[in-house]
Motif scaffolding. Structure first.
Motif, PDB file in Angstrom:
ATOM      1  N   MET A  28      54.351  40.735  37.740  1.00 53.19           N
ATOM      2  CA  MET A  28      53.553  41.149  38.907  1.00 53.19           C
ATOM      3  C   MET A  28      53.645  40.109  40.016  1.00 53.19           C
ATOM      4  SD  MET A  28      50.416  42.713  36.673  1.00 53.19           S
ATOM      5  CE  MET A  28      49.237  42.544  37.958  1.00 53.19           C
ATOM      6  N   PHE A  29      53.624  38.823  39.648  1.00 54.53           N
ATOM      7  CA  PHE A  29      53.769  37.765  40.659  1.00 54.53           C
ATOM      8  C   PHE A  29      55.122  37.876  41.350  1.00 54.53           C
ATOM      9  CE2 PHE A  29      55.465  33.617  41.810  1.00 54.53           C
ATOM     10  CZ  PHE A  29      54.527  33.208  42.753  1.00 54.53           C
ATOM     11  N   ALA A  33      56.026  38.719  45.294  1.00 58.28           N
ATOM     12  CA  ALA A  33      56.870  37.844  46.110  1.00 58.28           C
ATOM     13  C   ALA A  33      58.035  38.626  46.709  1.00 58.28           C
ATOM     14  CB  ALA A  33      57.394  36.684  45.263  1.00 58.28           C
ATOM     15  N   ALA A  34      58.656  39.470  45.911  1.00 57.06           N
ATOM     16  CA  ALA A  34      59.822  40.223  46.383  1.00 57.06           C
ATOM     17  C   ALA A  34      59.449  41.244  47.441  1.00 57.06           C
ATOM     18  CB  ALA A  34      60.518  40.910  45.212  1.00 57.06           C
ATOM     19  N   THR A  35      58.223  41.740  47.402  1.00 57.47           N
ATOM     20  CA  THR A  35      57.803  42.775  48.349  1.00 57.47           C
ATOM     21  C   THR A  35      56.898  42.222  49.448  1.00 57.47           C
ATOM     22  OG1 THR A  35      55.928  43.366  46.920  1.00 57.47           O
ATOM     23  CG2 THR A  35      57.987  44.617  46.628  1.00 57.47           C
ATOM     24  N   TYR A  36      56.743  40.896  49.489  1.00 56.63           N
ATOM     25  CA  TYR A  36      55.894  40.239  50.500  1.00 56.63           C
ATOM     26  C   TYR A  36      54.460  40.770  50.463  1.00 56.63           C
ATOM     27  CZ  TYR A  36      60.290  38.471  52.307  1.00 56.63           C
ATOM     28  OH  TYR A  36      61.490  37.862  52.419  1.00 56.63           O
ATOM     29  N   ASN A  37      53.996  41.091  49.271  1.00 58.07           N
ATOM     30  CA  ASN A  37      52.616  41.553  49.091  1.00 58.07           C
ATOM     31  C   ASN A  37      51.793  40.342  48.649  1.00 58.07           C
ATOM     32  OD1 ASN A  37      50.174  42.599  48.287  1.00 58.07           O
ATOM     33  ND2 ASN A  37      51.053  44.285  47.115  1.00 58.07           N
ATOM     34  N   ILE A  41      44.957  40.028  44.411  1.00 59.95           N
ATOM     35  CA  ILE A  41      44.475  40.895  43.345  1.00 59.95           C
ATOM     36  C   ILE A  41      45.581  41.257  42.349  1.00 59.95           C
ATOM     37  CG2 ILE A  41      44.890  43.171  44.394  1.00 59.95           C
ATOM     38  CD1 ILE A  41      41.958  43.816  43.611  1.00 59.95           C
ATOM     39  N   HIS A  42      46.844  41.043  42.761  1.00 64.67           N
ATOM     40  CA  HIS A  42      47.973  41.398  41.907  1.00 64.67           C
ATOM     41  C   HIS A  42      48.531  40.236  41.091  1.00 64.67           C
ATOM     42  CE1 HIS A  42      47.997  45.324  43.694  1.00 64.67           C
ATOM     43  NE2 HIS A  42      48.205  44.839  44.907  1.00 64.67           N
ATOM     44  N   VAL A  92      44.048  52.689  38.816  1.00 62.04           N
ATOM     45  CA  VAL A  92      44.565  51.340  38.643  1.00 62.04           C
ATOM     46  C   VAL A  92      45.067  51.125  37.214  1.00 62.04           C
ATOM     47  CG1 VAL A  92      43.088  50.382  40.422  1.00 62.04           C
ATOM     48  CG2 VAL A  92      42.317  50.370  38.042  1.00 62.04           C
ATOM     49  N   ALA A  93      46.021  50.226  37.104  1.00 59.71           N
ATOM     50  CA  ALA A  93      46.501  49.744  35.807  1.00 59.71           C
ATOM     51  C   ALA A  93      46.395  48.228  35.847  1.00 59.71           C
ATOM     52  CB  ALA A  93      47.941  50.179  35.565  1.00 59.71           C
ATOM     53  N   PHE A  94      46.211  47.635  34.688  1.00 61.02           N
ATOM     54  CA  PHE A  94      46.041  46.190  34.600  1.00 61.02           C
ATOM     55  C   PHE A  94      47.184  45.556  33.813  1.00 61.02           C
ATOM     56  CE2 PHE A  94      41.845  48.095  35.016  1.00 61.02           C
ATOM     57  CZ  PHE A  94      41.357  47.402  36.109  1.00 61.02           C
ATOM     58  N   ALA A  95      47.394  44.281  34.077  1.00 69.90           N
ATOM     59  CA  ALA A  95      48.410  43.532  33.345  1.00 69.90           C
ATOM     60  C   ALA A  95      48.180  43.723  31.848  1.00 69.90           C
ATOM     61  CB  ALA A  95      48.343  42.056  33.711  1.00 69.90           C
ATOM     62  N   GLY A  96      49.253  44.012  31.150  1.00 69.13           N
ATOM     63  CA  GLY A  96      49.185  44.183  29.702  1.00 69.13           C
ATOM     64  C   GLY A  96      48.876  45.594  29.235  1.00 69.13           C
TER      65      GLY A  96
END
Length: 147
Positions: A28-29, A33-37, A41-42, A92-96
């Motif tokens: 997600m990180f 970074a790749a999408t400049y977001n 929260i991500h 929403v979906a969460f990490a994992g």
């Protein structure tokens, strides 16, 4: 890589090969970074929980949409072509989280010399609809493969 799917072998009601995956915080990180977001929260768990009040970082909607598109393109094979694609982020979906990206053939047709297959597609978490969508793919015909 998936086997090639041919137009003649597809029927209404068939399902595409599901993609089951989970997204971790590092992925997600990197996607942010790749999408400049830069929305924390991500990728910032403390921010997501303490400031935003979620249980953890939220998986980006565009990342879920990309995974849904991957399920379609993996299924259609290397000689298929994604013609149209549409998806909506509804939850929403969460990490994992264990995420499933699936689809069902809703129609087949020939148009302008193309062998087209219409799909209803969706992203789910434990059966909960997160991301509905549609796609149309052009598939090769068996006769074209023999030329």
């Amino acid at each position: 890589m998936a086997n090639q799917v041919y137009f003649e072998d597809v029927n209404v009601g068939d399902t595409i090969t599901p993609l089951r995956t989970s997204v971790d915080e590092t992925q997600m990180f990197l996607f942010s970074a790749a999408t400049y977001n830069a929305h924390r929260i991500h990728y910032d768990k403390t921010w997501a929980v303490d400031v935003e009040g979620y249980q953890g970082p939220l998986v980006q909607g565009p990342l879920q949409a990309a995974l849904l598109a991957r399920a379609v393109t993996d299924w259609m094979g290397g000689s298929g072509r994604l013609v149209t694609y549409s998806a909506q982020n509804r939850a929403v979906a969460f990490a994992g989280d264990q995420l499933d990206f699936v689809g069902t053939v809703t129609g087949t047709r020939e148009e302008d010399g193309q062998a087209l297959v219409d799909l209803e597609i969706r992203g789910e978490r434990e059966g909960e609809l997160l991301m509905p969508g549609t796609a149309t793919v052009a598939l090769p015909r068996r006769t074209e493969a023999q030329e």
